[in-house]
Design a protein around this motif. Structure first.
Motif, PDB file in Angstrom:
ATOM      1  N   GLU A  30       4.068   4.681   1.195  1.00  0.00           N
ATOM      2  CA  GLU A  30       2.788   3.969   1.266  1.00  0.00           C
ATOM      3  C   GLU A  30       1.702   4.793   1.951  1.00  0.00           C
ATOM      4  OE1 GLU A  30       5.036   0.694   2.778  1.00  0.00           O
ATOM      5  OE2 GLU A  30       4.031   0.781   4.707  1.00  0.00           O
ATOM      6  N   ASN A  53       5.974   0.303  -1.541  1.00  0.00           N
ATOM      7  CA  ASN A  53       5.347  -0.433  -0.442  1.00  0.00           C
ATOM      8  C   ASN A  53       6.240  -1.609  -0.067  1.00  0.00           C
ATOM      9  OD1 ASN A  53       3.547  -2.638   0.730  1.00  0.00           O
ATOM     10  ND2 ASN A  53       2.146  -0.876   0.707  1.00  0.00           N
ATOM     11  N   TYR A 102      -2.100   0.449   0.644  1.00  0.00           N
ATOM     12  CA  TYR A 102      -1.658   1.580  -0.189  1.00  0.00           C
ATOM     13  C   TYR A 102      -2.631   2.742   0.058  1.00  0.00           C
ATOM     14  CZ  TYR A 102       1.093  -1.731  -3.098  1.00  0.00           C
ATOM     15  OH  TYR A 102       1.988  -2.661  -3.563  1.00  0.00           O
TER      16      TYR A 102
END
Ligand SMILES: Cc1cc2nc3c(=O)[nH]c(=O)nc-3n(C[C@H](O)[C@H](O)[C@H](O)COP(=O)(O)OP(=O)(O)OC[C@H]3O[C@@H](n4cnc5c(N)ncnc54)[C@H](O)[C@@H]3O)c2cc1C
Length: 406
Positions: free
Chosen positions: A80, A206, A262
């Motif tokens: 991420e 993520n 992100y």
């Protein structure tokens, strides 16, 4: 075996069309029935790996696809915070003979339809298979929803994950919703705002919001497929999924949710979305079936109807093409071996195909394990997967082993 005079294929999706081409190459007559009124463009591209590209080359379709597809060798997985976590080989000219290819599903369908049309095979549209009426040692008769019926030596259900042909053999084997959905869209590649050397196609992992995927499409990579996978608790019927898809704002919110967690390229990717280019993909799988053949051996299922595979290793359609090609070679072998018992040979074909499908399911599980939240953020996994068994399959040997003792 009793000479198969004709094969009827239910479904003009990728399996059905490819099967018709493969059977034609073996000089086995066939006819295709499709429930829809015309070929359907559901949008989106699919990824073809060397095991399937080898088949498409043998059928003469690869050279027509080449100018249409985006070639690549690796899928990249990033954390991420945008660090490279892992790679997954999807092709390689030197190692496997072919680079991986992303091509629009509909372009592939159009290529297959054009090739079939050149040999005078046209799917019969608007014909919905209903049920098998009777089956004996030499033929099978079935009915369509419009009340008509037809017969053939063999009936092949290539009618996808919600297969009615399968339900005639396995009434209890309903597709299982995996409680995951993907929402996808396409954007101009420039909108991603990344340098030319950024690793693509990429999956950004993520923990909180799920995986975000960006994969180039078209020969020149000018368009980018984007998508996100996330849990979705409720299983819906077809109209229910259509309602979700038609709620474009829900789909956009789904894609945008958590964008701040992100890398910035995700925020740029979802900043401008064309409503017409959004799609929804609920993930289903089929419980492992005891048989892909009816008791009397005159009805066979293949492709998603027999073994819908979750998308982790990108093998759904690639395994379907393996079914189709090996099935057509086995049928040709049976025609040359009048003493062979077709149902026994086809059961050997199913067993060997199931082993490959099981191999893919194990691969999916290993990939998922490697990307568990506990593994995320750690050092990049040192060892890649050895995928020669998957991509470098020797189809001659595979079919010989089935026909060997026929
Ligand atoms: C969004 C999305 C992305 C994907 N991406 C990839 C990828 O990158 N790589 C990959 O390998 N796989 C991918 N897959 C999986 C792949 O699409 C399937 O494995 C493949 O389409 C299976 O082909 P099929 O012909 O067996 O079934 P289908 O494509 O479902 O075709 C079945 C056909 O049968 C017809 N039919 C159904 N019922 C009847 C009936 N009763 N009578 C007559 N006709 C009937 C249907 O209308 C349809 O035309 C993806 C799937 C989706 C949804």
């Amino acid at each position: 075996m009793t000479q198969p005079l004709s094969i009827a294929i239910i479904g003009a999706g990728l399996s059905g069309l490819c099967l018709a081409l493969a059977l034609h190459q073996e000089q086995i007559p066939c006819v295709i029935y499709e429930t829809r009124a015309e070929p359907l463009d559901i949008g989106g591209a699919i990824m073809l790996s060397p095991n399937a590209l080898r088949i498409l080359e043998r059928l003469g379709a690869y050279e027509r696809l080449q100018p249409l597809g985006y070639d690549f060798d690796q899928l990249y997985f990033r954390t991420e915070d945008d660090q490279l976590l892992d790679t997954f080989e999807f092709g390689g000219k030197d190692k496997f003979g072919y680079r991986g290819m992303r091509v629009y599903r509909f372009e592939l369908i159009k290529v297959l339809l054009a090739m079939l049309s050149e040999v005078d095979i046209t799917p019969q549209y608007g014909k919905k298979f209903s049920h098998v009426v009777s089956e004996d040692e030499g033929s099978v008769t079935w009915a369509f929803d419009d009340g008509s019926s037809s017969s053939a030596s063999l009936l092949v259900g290539a009618d996808g994950i919600h297969s009615r042909v399968r339900s005639c053999m396995h009434p209890d084997a309903s597709p299982i919703f995996t409680k995951m959905v993907g929402v996808t869209a396409s954007i101009p590649t420039s909108q991603l705002g990344v340098d030319a050397d950024y690793t693509l196609p990429v999956t950004i992992m993520n923990r909180k919001h799920g995986a975000f995927i960006a994969a180039p499409q078209r020969k020149d990579g000018s368009e980018m497929f984007i998508g996100k996978q996330c849990p979705f608790a409720e299983d819906l019927d077809r109209p229910g999924w259509d309602r979700v898809l038609n709620d474009r704002q829900w789909c956009i919110d789904f894609l945008r949710k958590g964008q701040e967690d992100y890398p910035p390229l995700v925020g740029r990717a979802v900043s401008k979305l064309d409503m017409d280019k959004i799609n929804l993909w609920p993930f289903y799988l089929i419980p492992k079936l005891t048989s892909w053949l009816s008791d009397k051996g005159r009805v066979v299922i293949l492709g998603d109807a027999a073994h819908a595979i979750p998308p982790t290793a990108g093998q759904g359609v690639n395994q379907a093409f393996e079914d189709v090609y090996t099935f057509s070679r086995v049928m040709a072998g049976l025609q040359r071996s009048p003493d062979a018992v077709a149902s026994l040979v086809l059961r050997r074909w199913q067993d060997k195909r199931q082993l490959r499908v099981d191999g893919v399911l194990e691969l999916n599980a290993s990939i998922n394990k490697r990307r568990l939240p506990s593994a995320l953020g750690g050092p990049m996994a040192a060892e890649g997967f050895d995928l020669r068994w998957l991509y470098d399959i020797d189809y001659e040997k595979f079919v010989e082993e089935i026909m060997g003792s026929a």
